[in-house]
Enzyme design. Structure first.
Site, PDB file in Angstrom:
ATOM      1  CE1 TYR A 152      25.197 104.078  50.405  1.00 46.58           C
ATOM      2  CE2 TYR A 152      26.229 102.454  48.822  1.00 46.58           C
ATOM      3  CZ  TYR A 152      25.401 102.435  49.837  1.00 46.58           C
ATOM      4  OH  TYR A 152      24.761 101.383  50.282  1.00 46.58           O
ATOM      5  CE  LYS A 156      27.048 101.989  53.042  1.00 52.53           C
ATOM      6  NZ  LYS A 156      26.693 101.687  54.419  1.00 52.53           N
TER       7      LYS A 156
HETATM    8  N1  LIG Z   1      18.573  99.518  50.448  1.00 57.67           N
HETATM    9  C1  LIG Z   1      19.591  98.765  49.825  1.00 57.67           C
HETATM   10  O1  LIG Z   1      19.413  98.259  48.879  1.00 57.67           O
HETATM   11  C2  LIG Z   1      20.926  98.817  50.474  1.00 57.67           C
HETATM   12  C3  LIG Z   1      22.037  98.026  49.630  1.00 57.67           C
HETATM   13  C4  LIG Z   1      23.211  98.066  50.465  1.00 57.67           C
HETATM   14  C5  LIG Z   1      23.611  98.433  51.490  1.00 57.67           C
HETATM   15  N2  LIG Z   1      22.568  99.406  52.135  1.00 57.67           N
HETATM   16  C6  LIG Z   1      22.981  99.814  53.522  1.00 57.67           C
HETATM   17  O2  LIG Z   1      22.009  99.373  54.403  1.00 57.67           O
HETATM   18  C7  LIG Z   1      21.700 100.506  55.245  1.00 57.67           C
HETATM   19  C8  LIG Z   1      20.233 100.782  55.614  1.00 57.67           C
HETATM   20  O3  LIG Z   1      19.850 101.247  54.271  1.00 57.67           O
HETATM   21  P1  LIG Z   1      18.360 101.166  53.849  1.00 57.67           P
HETATM   22  O4  LIG Z   1      17.872 100.954  52.710  1.00 57.67           O
HETATM   23  O5  LIG Z   1      17.372 100.885  55.127  1.00 57.67           O
HETATM   24  O6  LIG Z   1      18.233 103.183  54.041  1.00 57.67           O
HETATM   25  P2  LIG Z   1      17.162 104.398  54.289  1.00 57.67           P
HETATM   26  O7  LIG Z   1      15.725 103.613  54.121  1.00 57.67           O
HETATM   27  O8  LIG Z   1      17.407 105.402  53.516  1.00 57.67           O
HETATM   28  O9  LIG Z   1      17.320 104.552  55.748  1.00 57.67           O
HETATM   29  C9  LIG Z   1      18.601 105.073  56.046  1.00 57.67           C
HETATM   30  C10 LIG Z   1      18.423 105.147  57.811  1.00 57.67           C
HETATM   31  O10 LIG Z   1      20.056 105.762  57.986  1.00 57.67           O
HETATM   32  C11 LIG Z   1      19.432 106.861  58.963  1.00 57.67           C
HETATM   33  N3  LIG Z   1      20.485 107.910  58.965  1.00 57.67           N
HETATM   34  C12 LIG Z   1      20.715 108.515  57.860  1.00 57.67           C
HETATM   35  N4  LIG Z   1      21.922 109.628  58.191  1.00 57.67           N
HETATM   36  C13 LIG Z   1      21.787 109.276  59.615  1.00 57.67           C
HETATM   37  C14 LIG Z   1      22.539 110.042  60.639  1.00 57.67           C
HETATM   38  N5  LIG Z   1      23.271 110.969  60.594  1.00 57.67           N
HETATM   39  N6  LIG Z   1      22.627 109.743  61.831  1.00 57.67           N
HETATM   40  C15 LIG Z   1      21.654 108.627  62.209  1.00 57.67           C
HETATM   41  N7  LIG Z   1      21.007 107.982  61.454  1.00 57.67           N
HETATM   42  C16 LIG Z   1      21.033 108.381  60.265  1.00 57.67           C
HETATM   43  C17 LIG Z   1      17.953 107.446  58.366  1.00 57.67           C
HETATM   44  O11 LIG Z   1      17.483 108.141  59.693  1.00 57.67           O
HETATM   45  P3  LIG Z   1      16.433 109.405  58.984  1.00 57.67           P
HETATM   46  O12 LIG Z   1      15.323 108.722  58.800  1.00 57.67           O
HETATM   47  O13 LIG Z   1      16.618 109.973  60.365  1.00 57.67           O
HETATM   48  O14 LIG Z   1      17.211 110.099  57.798  1.00 57.67           O
HETATM   49  C18 LIG Z   1      17.403 106.069  58.400  1.00 57.67           C
HETATM   50  O15 LIG Z   1      17.154 105.435  59.490  1.00 57.67           O
HETATM   51  C19 LIG Z   1      22.554 101.652  54.852  1.00 57.67           C
HETATM   52  O16 LIG Z   1      24.049 101.589  55.503  1.00 57.67           O
HETATM   53  C20 LIG Z   1      22.819 101.421  53.477  1.00 57.67           C
HETATM   54  O17 LIG Z   1      23.982 102.026  53.016  1.00 57.67           O
HETATM   55  C21 LIG Z   1      21.053  99.350  51.697  1.00 57.67           C
END
Ligand SMILES: NC(=O)c1ccc[n+]([C@@H]2O[C@H](COP(=O)([O-])OP(=O)(O)OC[C@H]3O[C@@H](n4cnc5c(N)ncnc54)[C@H](OP(=O)(O)O)[C@@H]3O)[C@@H](O)[C@H]2O)c1
Length: 230
Positions: A152, A156
């Site tokens: 991860y 990034k």
């Molecule tokens: N949450 C945090 O604290 C945090 C912190 C730093 C950065 N981020 C970043 O923020 C972004 C969103 O994170 P989140 O927390 O909302 O994560 P999440 O709740 O796990 O959701 C991940 C999303 O990405 C989609 N996804 C995964 N693989 C995919 C693929 N091959 N093609 C299309 N869509 C795909 C998932 O779709 P499915 O439902 O189909 O799996 C889901 O809609 C990510 O880039 C993550 O790295 C999050």
């Protein structure tokens, strides 16, 4: 003419919250999700706002799927004001002795390469003033080195460099590209202990998108609009 937005990973977490916030702000939204027919909340939103929200199937690890999504958006729109590469995956429990090449490749495919191919295929819709926000993480910061999640964090960090290069190439066209850390957010990925709600993160990300200028291109921001260490 409302601002036109495309994003990936719109069916849950931060992506879904961005859709909800963008709806209240009057955007025309193209919401990308791997399986939109199974995305109940998105479906309900699209049914209540059919003129404002269109669901687009897209798997960011599949070039053909990305191209089909771009073709579908181009059938409805001749430009995008904001492109948010939000979809991401986060494998857990990696150590040197269990590191798995397939997991690493899949993580890079979704988190690093996917945003680049999405931007490549949507490039015909980007114009001077269009903004590309690649959602990165503080865990991708080499300066901070906050944890040891091999796949991860490195995926990034790669996204950060790719975005720097992208910003440089697109600068003459007036297209702005940045990486944005969304905060530690209460989602499936962030977990329940996270201090920030998806709605607050989404508001911050859209505030950032709306205030970006060409001078910001190539930079690393937080969801609160502050510069983040590389
Ligand atoms: N949450 C945090 O604290 C945090 C912190 C730093 C950065 N981020 C970043 O923020 C972004 C969103 O994170 P989140 O927390 O909302 O994560 P999440 O709740 O796990 O959701 C991940 C999303 O990405 C989609 N996804 C995964 N693989 C995919 C693929 N091959 N093609 C299309 N869509 C795909 C998932 O779709 P499915 O439902 O189909 O799996 C889901 O809609 C990510 O880039 C993550 O790295 C999050």
């Amino acid at each position: 003419m409302p601002s036109q937005l495309f994003l990936t990973g719109a069916n849950r977490g931060i992506g879904l919250a961005i859709v909800q916030e963008a709806l209240t702000r009057g955007y025309r939204i193209f919401a990308g999700a791997r399986r939109p027919h199974q995305a109940r909340e998105l479906q309900a939103l699209a049914q209540s706002r059919p003129d404002q929200l269109t669901l687009i199937p897209i798997d960011v690890s599949d070039d053909d799927s990305i191209q089909a999504a771009a073709d579908q958006v181009r059938a409805h729109a001749d430009r995008l004001d904001v492109l948010i590469n939000n979809a991401g995956v986060f494998p857990r429990g990696e150590r040197l002795d269990n590191l798995d090449s397939q997991t690493m490749l899949r993580t890079y495919r979704v988190n690093s390469i996917g945003p680049m191919i999405v931007t490549q295929r949507f490039h015909p819709l980007l114009q001077a003033g269009s903004k590309v926000l690649n959602i990165t993480s503080q865990l991708g910061s080499i300066t901070l080195h906050m944890s040891n999640h091999y796949s991860y964090n490195s995926s990034k960090a790669a996204l950060n460099m790719l975005t720097r290069i992208l910003a440089s190439e697109l600068r003459p066209e007036g297209v702005i590209a940045v990486v944005a850390h969304p905060g530690w957010v209460q989602t499936d990925m962030g977990g329940p202990a996270a201090p920030i709600s998806p709605a607050a993160s989404a508001r911050g990300i859209l505030n950032l998108a709306e205030r970006l200028t060409p001078a910001d291109s190539g930079e690393f921001f937080t969801w609160e609009g502050k510069k983040h260490p590389w």
